[in-house]
Structure formats: structure tokens, C-alpha cells
Motif scaffolding. Structure first.
Motif, PDB file in Angstrom:
ATOM      1  N   ALA A 138      37.897  66.722  19.498  1.00 19.33           N
ATOM      2  CA  ALA A 138      38.670  65.904  20.333  1.00 19.33           C
ATOM      3  C   ALA A 138      38.439  64.355  20.155  1.00 19.33           C
ATOM      4  O   ALA A 138      38.629  63.607  20.986  1.00 19.33           O
ATOM      5  CB  ALA A 138      38.489  66.226  21.793  1.00 19.33           C
ATOM      6  N   ILE A 179      36.184  69.300  27.127  1.00 20.99           N
ATOM      7  CA  ILE A 179      37.279  68.968  26.082  1.00 20.99           C
ATOM      8  C   ILE A 179      38.629  68.978  26.727  1.00 20.99           C
ATOM      9  O   ILE A 179      39.423  68.255  26.827  1.00 20.99           O
ATOM     10  CB  ILE A 179      37.205  69.649  24.823  1.00 20.99           C
ATOM     11  CG1 ILE A 179      36.166  68.693  23.875  1.00 20.99           C
ATOM     12  CG2 ILE A 179      38.384  68.835  23.895  1.00 20.99           C
ATOM     13  CD1 ILE A 179      35.629  69.345  22.725  1.00 20.99           C
ATOM     14  N   LYS A 233      43.586  72.455  23.982  1.00 17.20           N
ATOM     15  CA  LYS A 233      43.649  71.743  22.474  1.00 17.20           C
ATOM     16  C   LYS A 233      44.560  72.942  21.850  1.00 17.20           C
ATOM     17  O   LYS A 233      43.966  74.076  21.932  1.00 17.20           O
ATOM     18  CB  LYS A 233      42.294  71.597  21.744  1.00 17.20           C
ATOM     19  CG  LYS A 233      41.618  70.372  22.629  1.00 17.20           C
ATOM     20  CD  LYS A 233      42.379  69.071  22.421  1.00 17.20           C
ATOM     21  CE  LYS A 233      41.607  68.315  23.110  1.00 17.20           C
ATOM     22  NZ  LYS A 233      42.392  66.652  23.001  1.00 17.20           N
ATOM     23  N   GLY A 265      35.049  60.259  21.806  1.00 16.07           N
ATOM     24  CA  GLY A 265      35.597  61.548  22.022  1.00 16.07           C
ATOM     25  C   GLY A 265      34.240  62.770  21.741  1.00 16.07           C
ATOM     26  O   GLY A 265      32.925  62.090  21.368  1.00 16.07           O
ATOM     27  N   LYS A 266      34.501  63.866  21.794  1.00 16.88           N
ATOM     28  CA  LYS A 266      33.614  64.953  21.721  1.00 16.88           C
ATOM     29  C   LYS A 266      34.132  66.082  20.763  1.00 16.88           C
ATOM     30  O   LYS A 266      35.216  66.326  20.578  1.00 16.88           O
ATOM     31  CB  LYS A 266      33.099  65.564  23.031  1.00 16.88           C
ATOM     32  CG  LYS A 266      32.611  64.707  23.941  1.00 16.88           C
ATOM     33  CD  LYS A 266      32.139  65.149  25.272  1.00 16.88           C
ATOM     34  CE  LYS A 266      31.655  64.297  26.148  1.00 16.88           C
ATOM     35  NZ  LYS A 266      31.102  64.881  27.449  1.00 16.88           N
ATOM     36  N   ASN A 280      33.452  70.406  20.177  1.00 21.47           N
ATOM     37  CA  ASN A 280      33.073  71.569  20.762  1.00 21.47           C
ATOM     38  C   ASN A 280      33.312  72.682  19.686  1.00 21.47           C
ATOM     39  O   ASN A 280      34.274  73.069  19.390  1.00 21.47           O
ATOM     40  CB  ASN A 280      33.950  72.075  21.954  1.00 21.47           C
ATOM     41  CG  ASN A 280      33.376  73.235  22.961  1.00 21.47           C
ATOM     42  OD1 ASN A 280      32.939  74.169  22.305  1.00 21.47           O
ATOM     43  ND2 ASN A 280      33.025  73.209  24.174  1.00 21.47           N
TER      44      ASN A 280
END
Length: 399
Positions: free
Chosen positions: A171, A220, A223, A303-304, A306
Motif C-alpha cells: 500500500a 492497510i 486492496k 505507507g505500509k 502486508n
């Protein structure tokens, strides 16, 4: 304490090298070697003053003789291959010639075809056994941590695992309309290849990006993700007891997909050579040269990520689901080692796997995928070195 030769000096290598230097109790000395020695020297300068001794060298990873000379001169306990997947076999040949342990993060693929298979490296099994050395394949995140997660779930949570869904979500936002978070050539070859998954003892093929799902990722959110072929499916299908189906999904944003489709339509993602201005070029390699360098994305990305595995199977005769995953922050990764989270999530496991082979925790003659070793020391290493894992016993399922 031991000595490691690290071949490659890109984004993943930079993270792995930083982590080796942080882990000075294990890594007494490292050598960074790549085709461009100036990149190695620049990274060495950033790391000066630590306890781990850092040396640099120039080497052509396509040249077995050069590799043998370098390994023979430095005498490392282990070679960590963070070069291109096309160079896996030459580096394995050099390790055989010098009887040196070998670690990589991605399976070999020929330069002229998008084939992601372990068969070429598995063919080295008997030679590594006879040489008395270990080859550890796929010590990144996926492949890598996803295999360790599977071995951990098999050891501690299940009597048999029937279904595995590997979910890779990024993300992060780097602000470019189109850029890849790791080597553009490898990334685009993966995405534009036919998809596949393992079910009931056979491969089921799909058109590229044909199967789409939406998943609500912890930390997150929802998605879009697409089914791809990925190399760890091949080894997990052999090494996980009771498996009926394994799938791999990766998230992509609409901007990425739109640009990729346009590039495909005009032939820029092709790996077939064409003549241009009197010379032969590969369109995808030219595209790689004009796209932003993934190593430059670190300061821009927010952002991150996962990445993890959802398992479904049986424990004590009862149905069970279990989700193991890691969340990694792009900005935190950059503050620590100067790289975005995609490089971080591969470079940290590369260091951990190398450490475990080097210190003898994971060491036996032959060629092995990462899930064939005891997962517990690696899982401890993830928590210690920056990729703490999380678990859920009531995860949302993909379907």
C-alpha cells in the motif's frame, strides 16, 4: 562469527549488508562484490566505523572463473547471492568449485524466457551433497518468509494443511504514475507471465492477471489483488503435508495496471530482441533503463506492506484457519537503512538465512528450499531483526 561474500549491490543487497553490520556478533567480516565496484565502495563508506569489517571487490557474476578466484581469495563461510536470477547457476557453479555454502532469494530463470521454476537449481542436489555443502534457496520474503511461515504453521498449528493463500500487499505510494518497487525487468516479467496455482496434484493455468479478488488487509484496508504464478508454490506443493491447493496473490493499483497495459500494447514489455538503430536490443531491458531506479524510491515512499499466508487445515480432527503475516512501514524502513519496505522485507530475511547457514544452525549437504529447515530460529530472527510477525486465528478468507 563468520565471513560472508555478498554478490550484488542493489536495494535488497544494501538492506542485507546493513543488517549484517548490525549483527556484528554473527558477521565478523563481509565482502560486497558487484560489476560496479564504485557502488560497493560508496556503501562501504556509509558503514564505516562498525564492528563488522567490510571489504569490496569487482566481479562479473556471469563469469565462473572470476567468481571462483574471488571466493578462493576471500574464503567466505557462505556466499549470499543478491545478483540477478539469471546468474544463480554461475554462482552455484563457483560455490561447488570452492566448496562454499550458498544462499539466494529468488529462483533461477533463463534470460530469454519468463519461466520461473526450480528445476535448474534442484538439479544441483547430488553435486552439493557430494561436495558436503548447503544451498539454501529462496531466503527472501516471498519466496522465503512465506515458506518459513508454512513450516511454522505445519510444526505448531496443524496436523495437516490443506489450503494456503499467500497474500502480498503493498500500500505504499511513491508519487510516480508508473514505477516498480523492485527490479523492473523481474517485476514486469512476473506480472505479464501466465498465472497458475496448484490444486489437487496439478497446475491450473490462467491468463495474466485473469483472477482478481479484494481483500481487507490488517493495517492497510481493502486492496485489489491478482493471482500470479510464484516460485514458492512449486516447493511448498512438495514439502507441506496434506496440501490440496496453494495460490499466490499480489496487489496492484489502477495506475500501475493502466500503464502496464499501454506498455504491453506497444511491445515494450517483450523479451524478444528487436533491431534498433543497427543493433539488437530487448524492449523490456530498455524500459528498465528509463524507469525510476527502485533504489531511488526510498525517500519518496509512504505507507505500509502486508505480506503473509492464510492456512486452512485440520488440528485434532477439527477444521482450523490461521493467518501469519508481517506489516512493514516504508518510512520506518527508510529511516533505519535508507531503503523502502520492499527491499527491507527481502534483505532482512536474506541476512537471517545467511546467518543460520553460516553458524551451522541450518546446514546439511544438498540443495534445500527454506521450508525444509526448522522454522523456529528464523521466526525468532524475524522478531529480533525488524520484521515481527503477527497471527490471527479468525482471518477473513479469500473466497
Amino acid at each position: 562469527m563468520g565471513r560472508a561474500l555478498i554478490i550484488g549491490c542493489g536495494g535488497v543487497a544494501s538492506v542485507a549488508i546493513h543488517k549484517c553490520c548490525q549483527n556484528s556478533d554473527a558477521f565478523e567480516e563481509i565482502m560486497i562484490a558487484s560489476r560496479t565496484k564504485s557502488k560497493c565502495d560508496a556503501l562501504k563508506d556509509k558503514l564505516s566505523g562498525g564492528k563488522t569489517k567490510v571489504r569490496t571487490a569487482q566481479v562479473d557474476a556471469d563469469n565462473v572463473a572470476e567468481l571462483v578466484a574471488l571466493i578462493s581469495g576471500f574464503k567466505p563461510d557462505v556466499v549470499l547471492n543478491l545478483a540477478l536470477p539469471y546468474q544463480d547457476l554461475t554462482i552455484m557453479d563457483a560455490c561447488l568449485a570452492t566448496k562454499t555454502h550458498y544462499v539466494d532469494t529468488a529462483n533461477y530463470e533463463p534470460l530469454d524466457t519468463a519461466k520461473f521454476e526450480y528445476k535448474w537449481q534442484w538439479a544441483y542436489k547430488e553435486r552439493f551433497e557430494k561436495a558436503g555443502i548447503t544451498a539454501l534457496l529462496g531466503s527472501g520474503f516471498d519466496p522465503g518468509v512465506t515458506g518459513v511461515f508454512s513450516a511454522y504453521a505445519q510444526k505448531h498449528q496443524f496436523d495437516e494443511i490443506n489450503y494456503i493463500d499467500i497474500l502480498d500487499a503493498n500500500a505504499g505510494d511513491h508519487g510516480y504514475p508508473f514505477a516498480t518497487n523492485f527490479n523492473p525487468e523481474i517485476n514486469i516479467r512476473e506480472v505479464t507471465a501466465r498465472g497458475s496455482y496448484w490444486e489437487n496434484g496439478r497446475w491450473v493455468e490462467t491468463a495474466p492477471m485473469e483472477i482478481k479478488r479484494v481483500y481487507n488487509f490488517p493495517e492497510i484496508g481493502p486492496k485489489d489483488m491478482y493471482l500470479l504464478h510464484h516460485e514458492e508454490l512449486e516447493s511448498l506443493a512438495l514439502n507441506i503435508k496434506g496440501i490440496k491447493r496453494i495460490r499466490f496473490f499480489m496487489t496492484f493499483g489502477q495506475s500501475y495496471l493502466t500503464h502496464l497495459k499501454c506498455l504491453e500494447d506497444v511491445g515494450m514489455t517483450s523479451i524478444e530482441p528487436i533491431e534498433f538503430d543497427g543493433r539488437m536490443i530487448v524492449p523490456l531491458q530498455f524500459l528498465k533503463a528509463v524507469l525510476p531506479d527502485p533504489a531511488s524510491l526510498g525517500p519518496r515512499t509512504k505507507g505500509k506492506t502486508n505480506i503473509g499466508c492464510i492456512f486452512t487445515g485440520k488440528k485434532d480432527g477439527k477444521d482450523k484457519t490461521y493467518y501469519l503475516y508481517n506489516v512493514c512501514d516504508h518510512e520506518a524502513s527508510y529511516r533505519e537503512v535508507g531503503s523502502q519496505a520492499i527491499s527491507y522485507t527481502t534483505g532482512v530475511p536474506a541476512m537471517i538465512g545467511t546467518m543460520l547457514v553460516m553458524n551451522g544452525t541450518w546446514r546439511k549437504p544438498g540443495v534445500f528450499n527454506i521450508e525444509q529447515f526448522d522454522p523456529d530460529p528464523f521466526m525468532d530472527g524475524l522478531n529480533k531483526w525488524g520484521l515481527p510477525w503477527q497471527e490471527s486465528f479468525t482471518p477473513e478468507l479469500v473466497d
